[in-house]
Write a protein that holds these residues in place. Structure first.
Motif, short mmCIF file in Angstrom:
data_model
loop_
_atom_site.label_atom_id
_atom_site.label_comp_id
_atom_site.label_asym_id
_atom_site.label_seq_id
_atom_site.Cartn_x
_atom_site.Cartn_y
_atom_site.Cartn_z
N GLY A 104 0.83 -1.21 0.00
CA GLY A 104 0.00 0.00 0.00
C GLY A 104 0.86 1.25 0.00
O GLY A 104 0.59 2.21 -0.72
N HIS A 105 1.90 1.22 0.86
CA HIS A 105 2.79 2.37 0.91
C HIS A 105 3.55 2.52 -0.41
O HIS A 105 3.76 3.65 -0.89
CB HIS A 105 3.80 2.24 2.07
N GLN A 106 3.95 1.39 -0.96
CA GLN A 106 4.65 1.43 -2.24
C GLN A 106 3.73 2.01 -3.31
O GLN A 106 4.14 2.81 -4.14
CB GLN A 106 5.11 0.02 -2.63
N SER A 107 2.46 1.62 -3.28
CA SER A 107 1.48 2.13 -4.23
C SER A 107 1.27 3.63 -4.01
O SER A 107 1.18 4.41 -4.96
CB SER A 107 0.17 1.38 -4.05
N ASP A 108 1.21 4.02 -2.71
CA ASP A 108 1.08 5.45 -2.40
C ASP A 108 2.29 6.22 -2.89
O ASP A 108 2.17 7.33 -3.44
CB ASP A 108 0.93 5.66 -0.88
N LEU A 109 3.51 5.64 -2.68
CA LEU A 109 4.73 6.29 -3.14
C LEU A 109 4.73 6.42 -4.66
O LEU A 109 5.14 7.44 -5.21
CB LEU A 109 5.97 5.52 -2.68
N GLN A 110 4.27 5.38 -5.34
CA GLN A 110 4.21 5.42 -6.81
C GLN A 110 3.22 6.50 -7.25
O GLN A 110 3.49 7.26 -8.17
CB GLN A 110 3.79 4.05 -7.37
N GLY A 111 2.08 6.61 -6.56
CA GLY A 111 1.09 7.64 -6.87
C GLY A 111 1.67 9.03 -6.65
O GLY A 111 1.46 9.94 -7.45
N ASN A 112 2.40 9.16 -5.50
CA ASN A 112 3.03 10.45 -5.22
C ASN A 112 4.10 10.77 -6.25
O ASN A 112 4.26 11.93 -6.65
CB ASN A 112 3.62 10.47 -3.81
N SER A 113 4.83 9.75 -6.65
CA SER A 113 5.86 9.95 -7.67
C SER A 113 5.21 10.41 -8.99
O SER A 113 5.71 11.31 -9.66
CB SER A 113 6.64 8.65 -7.88
N LYS A 144 2.36 11.96 -9.26
CA LYS A 144 1.90 13.34 -9.03
C LYS A 144 3.07 14.30 -9.15
O LYS A 144 2.95 15.37 -9.75
CB LYS A 144 1.27 13.48 -7.65
N MET A 145 4.20 13.94 -8.57
CA MET A 145 5.38 14.80 -8.64
C MET A 145 5.84 14.96 -10.10
O MET A 145 6.24 16.05 -10.51
CB MET A 145 6.52 14.23 -7.79
N ASP A 146 5.76 13.87 -10.87
CA ASP A 146 6.13 13.95 -12.28
C ASP A 146 5.19 14.92 -13.02
O ASP A 146 5.64 15.72 -13.86
CB ASP A 146 6.07 12.56 -12.94
N ARG A 147 3.87 14.83 -12.70
CA ARG A 147 2.91 15.74 -13.34
C ARG A 147 3.18 17.18 -12.90
O ARG A 147 3.09 18.11 -13.71
CB ARG A 147 1.48 15.32 -13.01
N ASN A 150 5.24 22.39 -14.11
CA ASN A 150 6.20 23.44 -13.77
C ASN A 150 7.10 23.74 -14.97
O ASN A 150 7.40 24.90 -15.25
CB ASN A 150 7.01 23.03 -12.54
N ASP A 151 7.54 22.71 -15.67
CA ASP A 151 8.36 22.90 -16.87
C ASP A 151 7.57 23.67 -17.94
O ASP A 151 8.11 24.57 -18.60
CB ASP A 151 8.83 21.55 -17.44
N THR A 152 6.30 23.29 -18.10
CA THR A 152 5.44 23.98 -19.07
C THR A 152 5.29 25.45 -18.69
O THR A 152 5.39 26.34 -19.54
CB THR A 152 4.06 23.30 -19.15
N ILE A 153 5.05 25.69 -17.41
CA ILE A 153 4.93 27.06 -16.92
C ILE A 153 6.23 27.83 -17.18
O ILE A 153 6.22 28.98 -17.62
CB ILE A 153 4.54 27.10 -15.43
N GLY A 154 7.35 27.19 -16.91
CA GLY A 154 8.66 27.82 -17.15
C GLY A 154 8.84 28.19 -18.61
O GLY A 154 9.31 29.28 -18.94
N ARG A 155 8.47 27.25 -19.51
CA ARG A 155 8.57 27.54 -20.94
C ARG A 155 7.64 28.68 -21.33
O ARG A 155 8.00 29.55 -22.11
CB ARG A 155 8.25 26.27 -21.76
N ASN A 156 6.41 28.65 -20.77
CA ASN A 156 5.45 29.72 -21.07
C ASN A 156 5.96 31.07 -20.57
O ASN A 156 5.82 32.09 -21.26
CB ASN A 156 4.09 29.41 -20.44
N VAL A 157 6.55 31.10 -19.38
CA VAL A 157 7.09 32.34 -18.84
C VAL A 157 8.24 32.82 -19.72
O VAL A 157 8.33 34.01 -20.04
CB VAL A 157 7.54 32.16 -17.36
#
Length: 195
Positions: free
Chosen positions: A19-28, A30-33, A38-45
């Motif tokens: 479960g924790h591994q699944s949560d970590l994967q979900g968080n990972s 989310k962090m990737d998204r 953030n990269d898209t925002i940086g390019r837009n800026v």
């Protein structure tokens, strides 16, 4: 029972670990998204900065072009005033000459005849009828109510020597309500008033 408890604890820990591994994967994920956003925002800026620089440069270019256009407009105005002065060189404005009423057919006076009579009688020039005039007419709106103030008459002389002779004779009008003046463009008249 202890073995059974150990297996159950292990299973419980294992499922919690999964479960924790699944949560970590979900968080990972989310962090990737978030990183991708953030990269898209940086390019837009960055693109917005480039766009702003382009806009600022365009504004500076437009300001320079506007200044150039203003300069050219002033030059054109000056040339137009010069051209007006040249075209008015042969013009005199006669003021104070009584204006005849219109006849029953709605016809006004013969302005050229009126001016030549004025030149002969008031300026005492016997050769008034020999003076050639290209265009003679009253200027301004006619005062239909009272007719108290006669409109000036503008005369374009064919020959400059005739204009000069008339101007030289205007000294005879001193102390009268009549006037004979050169015609100038409006801008020149305003500058002359300021002097």
């Amino acid at each position: 029972m202890e073995i059974h408890n150990r297996g159950s604890i292990r299973g419980n820990l294992w499922s919690r670990l999964i479960g924790h591994q699944s949560d970590l994967q979900g968080n990972s994920n989310k962090m990737d998204r978030v990183k991708a956003a953030n990269d898209t925002i940086g390019r837009n800026v960055s693109q917005m900065k480039v766009n702003m620089e382009n806009i600022e440069q365009a504004e500076m270019d437009n300001a320079e072009e506007l200044d150039d256009l203003r300069e050219r407009l002033e030059e054109m105005k000056e040339k137009a005033i010069e051209a007006q002065c040249r075209s008015m060189k042969y013009n005199l404005i006669f003021s104070g000459i009584v204006e005849s009423p219109w006849d029953a057919n709605g016809h006004g006076e013969d302005s050229e005849k009126v001016v030549k009579t004025f030149i002969r009688d008031k300026l005492e020039m016997e050769d008034a009828d020999d003076i050639q005039m290209a265009n003679v007419h009253r200027i301004g709106k006619r005062d239909r109510s009272t007719g108290a103030t006669p409109r000036p008459i503008i005369v374009k002389f064919v020959f400059f020597k005739d204009l000069t002779k008339v101007k030289m004779s205007t000294r005879k009008l001193a102390g009268t309500s009549f006037g004979v003046n050169e015609q100038f463009p409006k801008e020149i008249e305003e500058k002359r008033k300021d002097l």
